[in-house]
Design an enzyme around this catalytic site. Sequence first.
Site, short mmCIF file in Angstrom:
data_model
loop_
_atom_site.label_atom_id
_atom_site.label_comp_id
_atom_site.label_asym_id
_atom_site.label_seq_id
_atom_site.Cartn_x
_atom_site.Cartn_y
_atom_site.Cartn_z
N GLY B 11 0.83 -1.22 0.00
CA GLY B 11 0.00 0.00 0.00
C GLY B 11 0.85 1.25 0.00
O GLY B 11 2.08 1.20 -0.12
N THR B 13 1.29 3.39 2.50
CA THR B 13 2.01 3.60 3.75
C THR B 13 2.64 2.30 4.23
O THR B 13 3.84 2.22 4.46
CB THR B 13 1.05 4.13 4.83
N HIS B 16 1.00 -4.91 3.70
CA HIS B 16 0.17 -5.85 4.44
C HIS B 16 0.52 -7.26 3.98
O HIS B 16 0.58 -7.54 2.78
CB HIS B 16 -1.30 -5.58 4.19
N TYR B 69 -15.08 0.69 -15.26
CA TYR B 69 -14.39 1.78 -14.55
C TYR B 69 -12.95 1.87 -15.04
O TYR B 69 -12.23 0.87 -15.08
CB TYR B 69 -14.44 1.47 -13.07
N GLY B 73 -8.02 0.99 -8.86
CA GLY B 73 -6.83 0.50 -8.16
C GLY B 73 -6.90 -1.01 -7.91
O GLY B 73 -7.97 -1.56 -7.67
N ASP B 75 -5.97 -2.72 -5.41
CA ASP B 75 -6.45 -3.09 -4.08
C ASP B 75 -7.97 -3.08 -4.04
O ASP B 75 -8.60 -3.94 -3.43
CB ASP B 75 -5.85 -2.17 -3.00
N ARG B 76 -8.57 -2.10 -4.74
CA ARG B 76 -10.04 -2.07 -4.81
C ARG B 76 -10.54 -3.28 -5.60
O ARG B 76 -11.55 -3.90 -5.24
CB ARG B 76 -10.53 -0.78 -5.49
N ASP B 90 -13.79 0.21 1.53
CA ASP B 90 -12.42 0.12 2.04
C ASP B 90 -12.06 1.47 2.65
O ASP B 90 -11.85 2.45 1.94
CB ASP B 90 -11.46 -0.25 0.91
N SER B 93 -6.76 5.63 3.93
CA SER B 93 -6.46 7.05 3.73
C SER B 93 -7.54 7.70 2.88
O SER B 93 -7.85 8.88 3.04
CB SER B 93 -5.08 7.21 3.10
#
Lengths: 209, 209
Positions: B11, B13, B16, B69, B73, B75-76, B90, B93
């Site tokens: 991610g 920051t 995971h 779309y 991302g 992760d999404r 989700d 941030s």
Amino acid sequence: MEDSLVLVDIGNTNIHIWEEGKIYDIKNPIAFGEDVFYISVNENKEKEFLKLNPSALNLKNVVNFDTSYIGLGIDRIMACKAVDDGLVVDAGSAVTIDIMQNKVHLGGVIMPGISSIKKAYATISPKLDIEFGELNLKKLPQNTQEAVTFGGIGAVVLMINSLKKDKKVYLTGGDGKFLSRYIDGVYVKDLVFRGMLKTIKEDLREGKK
Amino acid sequence: MEDSLVLVDIGNTNIHIWEEGKIYDIKNPIAFGEDVFYISVNENKEKEFLKLNPSALNLKNVVNFDTSYIGLGIDRIMACKAVDDGLVVDAGSAVTIDIMQNKVHLGGVIMPGISSIKKAYATISPKLDIEFGELNLKKLPQNTQEAVTFGGIGAVVLMINSLKKDKKVYLTGGDGKFLSRYIDGVYVKDLVFRGMLKTIKEDLREGKK
């Protein structure tokens, strides 16, 4: 006498002036004539202003306003004072949404202002540092610009619509006209000054307080 | 072989990690064993990670995901991949809200994250630099803390509720558990990893793509 009336609304950034029905902004206080009434949310600028206008009257000390809300800003009070029944939206650095019913203030909500929301996105990721597009709440976003417009401006519109119920919506403030494109309501540029005039007429001159 | 599986979600920051069902976060990449699968939204950390794990497989290149779309991302995509029908929230941030129906992604919304909204208020005025309180959407706010809680967290809750319609809500991310207190939905800590496991099982191992 009423013709020489000057109303001064000292905000965080600008000082808004009403003079014989004309509205303009100044950055720093200047000296006006005799009949000067003001409100302020900015202590430093208020001190400067009072040095130049020692006889100016602070309408905060005379306004009659019915609310249980603790710490309601005097600018919000004045905008609400102008509306007996309705939702009062002041869209500036923050977006305040206040509910008036039968001249009683029932409560209010504070959201970050439009430019503040834009900055928040930019801080999260460079990918989100984009201009808002045209809001369409009826179509699910299909790209980043649509997604932040929906999540940013759309969130303000959803909040207003969820609070308005059967009430009329009055929008004012720097982004009030912009927001009015997406809201079933009226934009009233001088709403705060209308409240100040009403305060002078009802609470000061008729000596209710 | 499945027992030595390592999933890595790089991610902005943190990184995971999912390892034999255990989840933990690391700040900087380390070397894992053989069977390493990853996704990344952070190019720099991804490069470092690949130096240490040259045989790691990027699931972005194998995932089968149906959406119109543009720029969704990874992760999404993985969180959504884990949900055939529902609203996928989700809360990190940013707060992303995606709509899945019959394994098809219909669109999604991006709001600023909870901590980002809090910072936005603090930037507007010191008076708004306060902790959020307990959200109560049924009572109009009567002071500043209630007003920013309603306008900040309440706006996210209103957005989710306006999008959910009859769908089940799945919350994940750092603020997912917190938000789940105010949402009729389930908190799934490992939602992104569930999507990654599903991708490995359905799209990689069965060779659909």
